[in-house]
Write a protein that holds these residues in place. Structure first.
Motif, PDB file in Angstrom:
ATOM      1  N   LEU A 354       0.830  -1.206   0.000  1.00 32.68           N
ATOM      2  CA  LEU A 354       0.000   0.000   0.000  1.00 32.68           C
ATOM      3  C   LEU A 354       0.865   1.257   0.000  1.00 32.68           C
ATOM      4  O   LEU A 354       0.588   2.207  -0.743  1.00 32.68           O
ATOM      5  CB  LEU A 354      -0.927  -0.009   1.212  1.00 32.68           C
ATOM      6  N   GLN A 578      -8.012   1.620   5.251  1.00 29.84           N
ATOM      7  CA  GLN A 578      -6.868   2.029   4.439  1.00 29.84           C
ATOM      8  C   GLN A 578      -6.945   1.471   3.018  1.00 29.84           C
ATOM      9  O   GLN A 578      -6.966   2.221   2.032  1.00 29.84           O
ATOM     10  CB  GLN A 578      -5.560   1.604   5.117  1.00 29.84           C
ATOM     11  N   TRP A 579      -6.950   0.142   2.912  1.00 30.54           N
ATOM     12  CA  TRP A 579      -7.026  -0.454   1.580  1.00 30.54           C
ATOM     13  C   TRP A 579      -8.362  -0.153   0.916  1.00 30.54           C
ATOM     14  O   TRP A 579      -8.433   0.030  -0.309  1.00 30.54           O
ATOM     15  CB  TRP A 579      -6.824  -1.967   1.667  1.00 30.54           C
ATOM     16  N   PHE A 582      -8.386   3.240  -0.694  1.00 32.64           N
ATOM     17  CA  PHE A 582      -7.562   3.252  -1.909  1.00 32.64           C
ATOM     18  C   PHE A 582      -8.284   2.564  -3.061  1.00 32.64           C
ATOM     19  O   PHE A 582      -8.315   3.077  -4.192  1.00 32.64           O
ATOM     20  CB  PHE A 582      -6.232   2.550  -1.622  1.00 32.64           C
TER      21      PHE A 582
END
Length: 652
Positions: A354, A578-579, A582
């Motif tokens: 990431l 977080q992921w 994205f």
């Protein structure tokens, strides 16, 4: 232990509206654009005034393009009349990447008698074995559909003709010929002109009209403001008789005379600084562009209202209710985003990957912003050929330091310790994927003998820029990123992860990610059509102001859509943001890929395996860049949102 919230960090509605108005106003002003600053005009004059300016107008030739093929070819591929003694003009990196090989031609135009009709003729016999070798090496009708581009005083010579609804379409090139099938169906330029069955027609004559205006206060000098042409087909050298036809069953020797005429017309209305505006005749889509932008602005206003409602009403109400609680037992009865404050900044899985993606995405974002901004100012005008691609490549190389810094700083905040692996992946992973794809596509272009094939020396130069400039800068940025302290989070992370309750269908990761890319793609798909047209249909892109405005709208839409979905997932007590942030905005690239596939099958006439592989190979590069770009926007928008709302948590 008690927790308190404050509404002090919630942004003001008036300030947000003021910023939006200022942003739209500045972008609309930039949308006007103007001509390339600092480009000096060239004045032409008669032979007796030669010391005051040039007396001979050079007519250069460019590559051969076709709507039925991705492969461009050099001018010499068809054995036109060539000049062996003259060297081709110097080319920059952007021209080499796009395969724009400009060469001198034997077509010379003198301005000695600028107010008279100038008749300049050139004839060159060409045998069938040489001139038609280009036709026989690939499918015959497809090869004749290639358009020859010519340049006069750095302007493309356009071929203008009427289309539906009495509109005029201007093409920066004219076909070298056309074909009438065995059933009598004319193709391409043969429509309404020729009708003999199973016959090729060669356009071996052009009528060139050059428009000029005289320099103010000096009638001896003239500047060129436009150049147009009309292709013709004549079998005789004196431009008379039947057209230059060639039966598909022809055998023997063939001599093709190439001739041209030049006509000078004075035009006092077109200014030299606005001479590229006539290219817009081929793009009568201004109303469509504004409709697209207004549609995108409606989406932005809708999302802004939703975010404002969350920030000013929902969060404010939650914070007020939370501050009124008197005991921990009351707090434990609460639910939603407040209960995951101890896990919200827990390091994500595969934080190394990431952080690498975010570093590369930051590099692409800054490169895109600066490139579009300079294009709006006119520094990357189409008049400066290859400048756009050259600027993008140079900026990408020089922005290795921000990529390394962001990747290292985030990786350190995720608790990572393998800093060597992180900086190496940042420097080589995403650029390596792009370069590998590009190198394979270049091998195909080499095998097909296309002018778009990058020479070996240029390929070495690209590698030198990557390894000798970009990689060291990435290491420098990573050094400072790891040297600084990690990002301090507003709340502490619990040692034991909180169990995530069972999620409904709409709050699960995959449906949210799929829904997140719809709105950003809806803001750009009309502009995307014009961009794909300019790349694959060999049209000239000129509306950088519109593109910059759409770029700003895309950034805002990706940010707000990701914030909305992030809030909904936090309310469902799912703290893995977080992921998801994205991928939510990055999924716009998947819709881009689907649209590119649709565009290939519905809009293009590309034939041949090599052209198909090249189309999808280059599309995959664009999709990867778009994925990193949009994903990075979504992550940092969500990071700002999470940091702001959880910064009001006070743990005693």
């Amino acid at each position: 232990m008690s927790r308190r919230f404050s509404a002090a960090m919630v942004p003001s509605r008036g300030l947000r509206a003021l910023c939006s108005v200022l942003l739209v106003g500045v972008s609309a002003r930039l949308a006007l654009g103007f001509y390339l600053p600092g480009l000096a005009p060239v004045s032409f004059c008669e032979e007796k005034e030669r010391q005051r300016g040039a007396s001979e107008i050079e007519l250069f030739v460019n590559r051969l393009d076709s709507v039925e093929s991705v492969l461009p070819y050099e001018y010499r591929a068809f054995d036109f009349c060539t000049v062996e003694s003259e060297n081709r003009p110097s080319e920059n990196l952007g021209q080499v990447l796009f395969g724009e090989r400009i060469e001198p031609s034997p077509y010379k135009v003198s301005i000695s008698q600028v107010q008279r009709y100038k008749d300049a003729r050139l004839s060159a016999p060409v045998t069938k074995n040489t001139s038609l070798s280009f036709i026989t090496t690939c499918s015959q009708p497809a090869c004749l559909s290639h358009s020859l581009c010519r340049i006069v005083d750095n302007m493309p010579v356009t071929w203008c003709y009427n289309v539906e609804d009495k509109q005029k379409f201007c093409n920066p090139g004219f076909p070298i010929g056309c074909y009438v099938t065995g059933s009598g169906q004319p193709k391409d330029a043969c429509v309404h002109i020729f009708s003999t069955q199973d016959t090729f027609y060669i356009f071996n004559h052009v009528n060139i009209t050059i428009y000029y205006h005289k320099v103010e206060n000096d009638g001896a000098e003239a500047r060129l403001v436009a150049a147009k042409m009309e292709p013709k087909s004549f079998k005789n050298v004196d431009c008379s008789g039947p057209p230059m036809d060639l039966s598909n069953k022809f055998t023997g020797e063939l001599k093709i005379p190439y001739t041209y005429t030049v006509d000078f017309v004075e035009n006092k209305e077109i200014r030299w600084a606005s001479r590229w505006d006539y290219i817009l005749e081929s793009m009568p889509h201004t109303n469509i562009q504004w409709f697209s932008i207004m549609n995108s602005l409606v989406i932005v206003l809708f999302l802004s209202g939703m975010v404002a409602m969350i920030m000013l009403r929902t969060l404010h109400k939650d914070i007020a209710r939370y501050n009124q609680m008197d005991s921990v037992e009351d707090a434990q009865e609460e639910f939603g985003w407040k209960l995951v404050h101890g896990d919200i900044f827990r390091p994500p899985r595969k934080g190394m990957l990431l952080s690498v993606f975010l570093g590369s995405g930051t590099q692409i974002f800054i490169m895109t912003f600066i490139t579009l901004f300079l294009a709006c100012l006119g520094f990357l005008s189409p008049a400066n050929r290859g400048a756009l691609m050259t600027c993008a490549v140079v900026l990408w190389v020089l922005l290795g330091a921000p990529a390394g810094y962001v990747a290292a700083r985030l990786y350190k905040s995720f608790g990572g310790e393998k800093w060597k692996t992180n900086v190496l992946l940042t420097a080589f992973l995403c650029p390596g994927i792009v370069f590998t794809d590009f190198f394979v596509m270049n091998l195909i272009l080499w095998g097909e003998g296309s002018s778009a094939a990058m020479p070996f020396g240029t390929l070495v130069a690209i590698l030198a820029l990557w390894f000798c400039v970009s990689v060291p800068l990435t290491f420098v940025g990573a050094y400072f990123g790891f040297k600084k302290r990690g990002i301090e989070h507003p709340v502490r992370t619990n040692q034991i992860p909180r169990q995530i309750p069972e999620q409904s269908f709409y709050t699960r990761p995959l449906p949210g990610i799929i829904m997140g890319g719809i709105l950003p793609f809806g803001c750009i798909f009309i502009q995307l059509f014009f961009i794909l047209n300019s790349i694959w249909s060999h049209q000239m892109y000129y509306m950088f102001g519109f593109l910059f405005l759409v770029f700003i709208i895309l950034v805002i839409t990706c940010s707000e859509a990701t914030i909305l979905l992030c809030y909904f997932h936090l309310c469902a007590e799912d703290y893995h943001w977080q992921w998801r942030s994205f991928l939510t905005s990055g999924f716009t690239a998947a819709y881009f890929l689907v649209y590119a596939i649709h565009y290939f099958f519905s809009k293009l006439q590309i034939t041949g395996l090599a052209s198909t592989i090249l189309y999808f190979g280059y599309t995959m590069i664009m999709a990867l860049i778009f994925f990193l770009f949009t994903g990075t926007i979504g992550f940092f928008a969500c990071f700002w949102f999470v940091t702001k709302i959880y910064s009001v948590v006070k743990v005693d």
